[in-house]
Design a protein around this motif. Structure first.
Motif, PDB file in Angstrom:
ATOM      1  N   PHE A  81       0.375  -0.866   0.071  1.00 25.34           N
ATOM      2  CA  PHE A  81      -0.137   0.048  -0.399  1.00 25.34           C
ATOM      3  C   PHE A  81       1.220   1.287  -0.098  1.00 25.34           C
ATOM      4  N   SER A  82       2.050   1.558   0.877  1.00 26.50           N
ATOM      5  CA  SER A  82       2.881   1.837   1.174  1.00 26.50           C
ATOM      6  C   SER A  82       3.412   2.497  -0.169  1.00 26.50           C
ATOM      7  N   ARG A  83       3.999   1.981  -1.163  1.00 24.66           N
ATOM      8  CA  ARG A  83       3.990   1.963  -3.573  1.00 24.66           C
ATOM      9  C   ARG A  83       3.483   2.099  -3.832  1.00 24.66           C
ATOM     10  N   LYS A  84       1.436   2.023  -3.396  1.00 22.48           N
ATOM     11  CA  LYS A  84       1.010   2.203  -4.113  1.00 22.48           C
ATOM     12  C   LYS A  84       0.037   3.338  -3.651  1.00 22.48           C
ATOM     13  N   PHE A  85       0.013   3.809  -3.048  1.00 19.71           N
ATOM     14  CA  PHE A  85      -0.120   5.364  -2.434  1.00 19.71           C
ATOM     15  C   PHE A  85       1.086   6.322  -3.291  1.00 19.71           C
ATOM     16  N   GLY A 141      10.958  12.226   0.595  1.00 23.69           N
ATOM     17  CA  GLY A 141      11.265  10.672   1.091  1.00 23.69           C
ATOM     18  C   GLY A 141      12.108  11.143   2.393  1.00 23.69           C
ATOM     19  N   GLU A 142      10.909  10.826   3.395  1.00 23.78           N
ATOM     20  CA  GLU A 142      11.046  10.372   4.099  1.00 23.78           C
ATOM     21  C   GLU A 142      10.219   9.194   4.651  1.00 23.78           C
ATOM     22  N   PHE A 143      11.051   8.514   6.093  1.00 27.58           N
ATOM     23  CA  PHE A 143       9.948   7.086   6.438  1.00 27.58           C
ATOM     24  C   PHE A 143       8.364   7.038   7.116  1.00 27.58           C
ATOM     25  N   LEU A 144       7.758   6.086   7.038  1.00 31.79           N
ATOM     26  CA  LEU A 144       6.319   6.659   7.781  1.00 31.79           C
ATOM     27  C   LEU A 144       6.975   6.601   8.938  1.00 31.79           C
ATOM     28  N   SER A 145       6.828   6.854   9.756  1.00 30.83           N
ATOM     29  CA  SER A 145       7.540   6.437  11.255  1.00 30.83           C
ATOM     30  C   SER A 145       6.263   7.006  12.140  1.00 30.83           C
ATOM     31  N   THR A 146       6.228   6.589  13.254  1.00 38.34           N
ATOM     32  CA  THR A 146       5.703   6.376  14.103  1.00 38.34           C
ATOM     33  C   THR A 146       4.683   7.998  14.428  1.00 38.34           C
ATOM     34  N   HIS A 180       3.362   9.690  12.089  1.00 34.92           N
ATOM     35  CA  HIS A 180       2.387   9.934  10.941  1.00 34.92           C
ATOM     36  C   HIS A 180       0.980   8.308  11.970  1.00 34.92           C
ATOM     37  N   LEU A 181       0.790   7.661  12.578  1.00 30.80           N
ATOM     38  CA  LEU A 181       0.204   7.154  12.703  1.00 30.80           C
ATOM     39  C   LEU A 181      -1.022   7.841  12.973  1.00 30.80           C
ATOM     40  N   SER A 182      -1.935   6.990  13.315  1.00 33.63           N
ATOM     41  CA  SER A 182      -3.192   7.855  13.524  1.00 33.63           C
ATOM     42  C   SER A 182      -3.609   7.400  15.225  1.00 33.63           C
ATOM     43  N   GLU A 183      -4.385   7.678  15.706  1.00 34.83           N
ATOM     44  CA  GLU A 183      -5.002   7.810  17.534  1.00 34.83           C
ATOM     45  C   GLU A 183      -4.773   6.302  17.766  1.00 34.83           C
ATOM     46  N   ASP A 184      -5.218   6.238  16.865  1.00 36.60           N
ATOM     47  CA  ASP A 184      -5.603   4.344  17.921  1.00 36.60           C
ATOM     48  C   ASP A 184      -4.628   2.842  17.328  1.00 36.60           C
ATOM     49  N   LEU A 185      -4.027   3.423  16.645  1.00 35.86           N
ATOM     50  CA  LEU A 185      -2.967   3.055  15.705  1.00 35.86           C
ATOM     51  C   LEU A 185      -1.420   3.067  16.814  1.00 35.86           C
ATOM     52  N   ALA A 186      -1.695   4.921  17.456  1.00 32.61           N
ATOM     53  CA  ALA A 186      -0.237   5.092  17.934  1.00 32.61           C
ATOM     54  C   ALA A 186      -0.577   4.652  19.710  1.00 32.61           C
ATOM     55  N   LYS A 187      -1.467   4.369  20.010  1.00 26.78           N
ATOM     56  CA  LYS A 187      -2.055   3.572  20.901  1.00 26.78           C
ATOM     57  C   LYS A 187      -1.678   2.200  21.717  1.00 26.78           C
ATOM     58  N   GLN A 221      -2.403   5.138   3.527  1.00 30.58           N
ATOM     59  CA  GLN A 221      -2.890   6.172   2.916  1.00 30.58           C
ATOM     60  C   GLN A 221      -2.408   7.570   3.610  1.00 30.58           C
ATOM     61  N   ARG A 222      -3.121   7.453   4.949  1.00 27.05           N
ATOM     62  CA  ARG A 222      -2.943   8.445   5.801  1.00 27.05           C
ATOM     63  C   ARG A 222      -1.489   9.275   5.973  1.00 27.05           C
ATOM     64  N   MET A 223      -0.731   8.020   6.126  1.00 26.57           N
ATOM     65  CA  MET A 223       0.672   7.999   6.318  1.00 26.57           C
ATOM     66  C   MET A 223       1.253   8.512   5.401  1.00 26.57           C
TER      67      MET A 223
END
Ligand SMILES: Nc1ncnc2c1ncn2[C@@H]1O[C@H](COP(=O)(O)OP(=O)(O)OP(=O)(O)O)[C@@H](O)[C@H]1O
Ligand SMILES: [Mg+2]
Length: 490
Positions: A350-354, A399-404, A406-413, A390-392
Motif C-alpha cells: 500500500f505504501s508503494r501504491k499510494f 523522502g521521509e520514512f513512515l514513522s510512528t 504519522h500513525l493515527s491515534e488508534d494505532l499510536a495507542k 494512505q493517511r501516513m
C-alpha cells in the motif's frame, strides 16, 4: 580498458570458408567464438559469457528461428542477429517477432556491414543498461533508499499474489489455492470473512482466473435494496410489473450472460428472494417480474457474506438448501489479526501504491511502525490497514520514512510486544519491591500520556489522579514530551 575488449561474439556458421574470415575480421574489435552447428553453439553459450550471437541460417541441425526461440528464454540478455537467404518480408517480420531477433539480414552481407550492425547493437544495449542504472540511482539515491529496496525485494520474494491479492501467510495461500481450483469450475462459490478482508477482491480474482473472464463480472450488493427492487435488478421485470416499472428491464443475470454475477451481503436477502435464487441455481432460468416466460442465463454465481451463514442457517433465517447450493466451494478469509505475517507485505504494497498515486517518494516504513501495525487488531481488516497507510503517506514528507508520528491515534495507542516485554522485565528485573512498583507506575503513566497525546486532564481522569497528583508523578519520574509526541525520560 574499453568495454569493447570485453564483449564476446558467437558466430554460428556451418561453412568454414565463410566463418573463418568473418571471425578473423571481427577479432580486431571483439573476442569472437565460432560454432559450426547448433549443438556446438549451445555448448559455447553454456561456457562463455556471450553478448551477441550472429546466426547464419544454414547450419545442419537447427533453424535460426528455433535456435533463437530457445536462446531468448535461456539467455534473454544476448543480442540475436540472424543472417538468412530469405527475401520474404512477411517471413522476416515473423522471425523478428517470434524470436525477438534484433535484426534479420539477407545474404550475402559484406563483413563491414555486419560489423557496423554489431557495433550499433552493442552500443544500444549499453545505453539501455546505463539508462536503467541511472533511473535506479535517481529513485534510490541514498543508502536509506538502497536498503529499503533490498528489504522490499526480500519482502516481495517472500510474498505471494493471487491476481490483486497480496499475502505471505500460509492460511491465505491455502484459501487462494482452493480459489484457483474453484475458478476452473462453474460451481457457485461462497466467500466468507469479516468486513474488509478482501472478499470482493477474491471474487474478482476467481472471475479473472476462470474461462468466463472475457465475459462480464457484475456485482450486486444484496443488502442495499428492498426485496422487490433486488428481484427486479437481478431477474429483470416487465413494464407495469410494479409501481414505477415504466419499461421492461433486463436483469443482471441476463446482462451477465456467459460471465459471473457476484452477490455481496447475501446474508441480508429476504426468504422470498432466497426461493427465487434457489430456483435460479437449480434451473439456470430467470423469470422477470410480471412475465410468464422464462429465459436461460448462463452465469456463474459467487456470493459473499461477512456474517457466518452457517449460524444464520442454525438460527433459521437462511435456507439450508440454498446454503448448500451456494457452497459449491466455501472460502473463508481469515481476519487480518489472525495472519499478522501479511501485515508487512500489505503495508509495503500500500505504501508503494499510494506513494506512486500521490507522486511522493517514501523512504520506507520504520521498524517501530511495523511493530505497532502488527500489534493492532484491525477490526476493519485490510481496508483499515490500507486507509491507515494512505493517511501516513499523505502526512509524510517527500523522502521521509513512515514513522510512528504519522500513525493515527488508534494505532499510536497500541503497545507493541517488545514494549510489553520491557514491562515484564520491569517486574522481573532486579530491585526492591518499592523500586519495581515505581518502575511499573512510571510505565503506566507513560503509556497513558502517549495514548492521550499528553492531554493531562484525560490522563488524570483515566488513572483516577488529580491534575496536581499527575504533575507530581511526571516530575518525579522526569517524563517530558518528545517533539514527535512521544516521551523522553529526562
Ligand atoms: N490481500 C489483499 N491484497 C491487496 N489488497 C487487499 C487485500 N485484501 C483486501 N484488499 C483491499 O482492501 C480493501 C477491502 O477489500 P474488499 O472490498 O474486497 O473487502 P470485503 O471483504 O469485500 O469488505 P466488505 O465486507 O466490507 O464488503 C480493498 O481496497 C482491497 O483492494
Ligand atoms: Mg465487499
Amino acid at each position: 580498458m574499453s568495454t569493447r575488449d570485453e564483449e564476446t561474439l558467437l558466430i554460428v556458421e556451418s561453412d568454414p570458408d565463410s566463418r573463418r574470415p568473418l571471425v578473423n575480421f571481427l577479432k580486431t574489435d571483439y573476442k569472437v567464438c565460432g560454432a559450426k552447428s547448433g549443438k556446438e553453439a549451445w555448448a559455447i553459450l553454456a561456457k562463455e559469457k556471450i553478448d551477441l550471437v550472429l546466426f547464419d541460417d544454414g547450419v545442419p541441425d537447427i533453424r535460426g528461428v528455433e535456435f533463437f526461440h530457445d536462446a531468448r528464454v535461456r539467455y534473454p540478455d544476448v543480442i540475436r542477429i540472424l543472417v538468412t537467404e530469405s527475401r520474404d518480408l512477411p517471413d522476416i517480420v515473423k522471425i523478428i517477432k517470434e524470436a525477438a531477433v534484433y535484426q534479420v539480414i539477407p545474404k550475402p552481407c559484406p563483413p563491414w556491414h555486419l560489423r557496423l550492425l554489431i557495433d550499433r547493437a552493442l552500443e544500444s544495449r549499453e545505453l539501455a543498461r546505463r539508462h536503467r542504472l541511472m533511473s535506479r540511482e535517481l529513485k534510490f539515491s541514498d543508502a536509506a533508499f538502497r536498503s529499503h529496496k533490498e528489504h522490499l525485494t526480500k519482502l516481495i520474494r517472500d510474498s505471494y499474489e493471487f491476481d490483486k491479492l497480496v499475502f505471505a501467510s500460509d492460511s491465505m495461500l491455502e484459501v487462494c489455492n482452493l480459489a484457483r481450483k474453484a475458478a476452473a469450475t462453474d460451481m457457485p462459490v461462497l466467500i466468507q470473512g469479516e468486513t474488509g478482508t478482501g472478499k470482493e477482491l477474491m471474487a474478482r480474482a476467481i472471475h479473472g482466473f476462470s474461462n468466463r473472464k472475457r465475459f462480464p463480472f457484475l456485482a450486486q450488493n444484496c443488502g442495499a435494496l428492498p426485496d422487490e427492487l433486488l428481484q427486479s435488478e437481478l431477474f429483470g421485470h416487465k413494464r407495469g410489473a410494479f409501481t414505477g416499472a415504466i419499461s421492461d428491464r433486463l436483469g443482471l443475470f441476463v446482462a451477465a450472460d456467459g460471465g459471473t454475477v457476484f452477490l455481496d451481503e447475501i446474508s441480508e436477502v429476504s426468504p422470498s428472494f432466497q426461493v427465487s435464487l434457489l430456483r435460479f441455481l437449480q434451473e439456470g432460468e430467470v423469470k422477470p417480474l410480471g412475465s410468464e416466460k422464462t429465459r436461460k442465463a448462463n452465469v456463474r454465481i459467487l456470493a459473499a457474506s461477512n456474517r457466518p451463514i452457517k449460524e444464520l442457517v442454525e438460527a433459521g433465517t437462511f435456507r439450508k438448501d440454498l446454503y448448500y447450493r451456494l457452497r459449491g466451494f466455501e472460502l473463508i478469509i481469515p481476519p487480518l489479526r489472525e495472519r499478522v505475517e501479511d501485515i508487512p507485505v500489505l503495508a509495503e504494497y500500500f505504501s508503494r501504491k499510494f506513494s506512486e498515486l500521490m507522486n511522493r517518494r517514501v523512504a520506507g516504513i520504520t521498524v517501530q511502525v511495523m511493530r505497532h501495525l502488527q500489534a493492532y487488531p484491525f477490526p476493519g481488516n485490510v481496508r483499515e490497514l490500507e486507509t491507515e497507510i494512505q493517511r501516513m503517506v499523505s502526512l509524510a514528507g517527500n523522502g521521509e520514512f513512515l514513522s510512528t508520528e504519522h500513525l493515527s491515534e488508534d494505532l499510536a495507542k497500541v503497545v507493541p510486544p517488545d514494549a510489553r516485554l520491557k514491562e515484564m522485565n520491569l517486574i522481573n528485573g532486579a530491585g526492591t519491591l518499592k523500586q519495581k512498583v515505581e518502575r511499573l507506575e512510571a510505565q503506566v503513566v507513560t503509556q497513558a500520556l502517549l495514548r492521550h497525546r499528553w492531554n493531562q486532564s484525560k490522563v488524570a481522569k483515566e488513572l483516577g489522579l488529580s491534575r496536581v497528583g499527575l504533575a507530581n508523578k511526571i516530575r518525579r519520574y522526569k517524563l517530558a514530551a518528545a517533539p514527535s509526541g512521544g516521551i523522553t525520560h529526562a
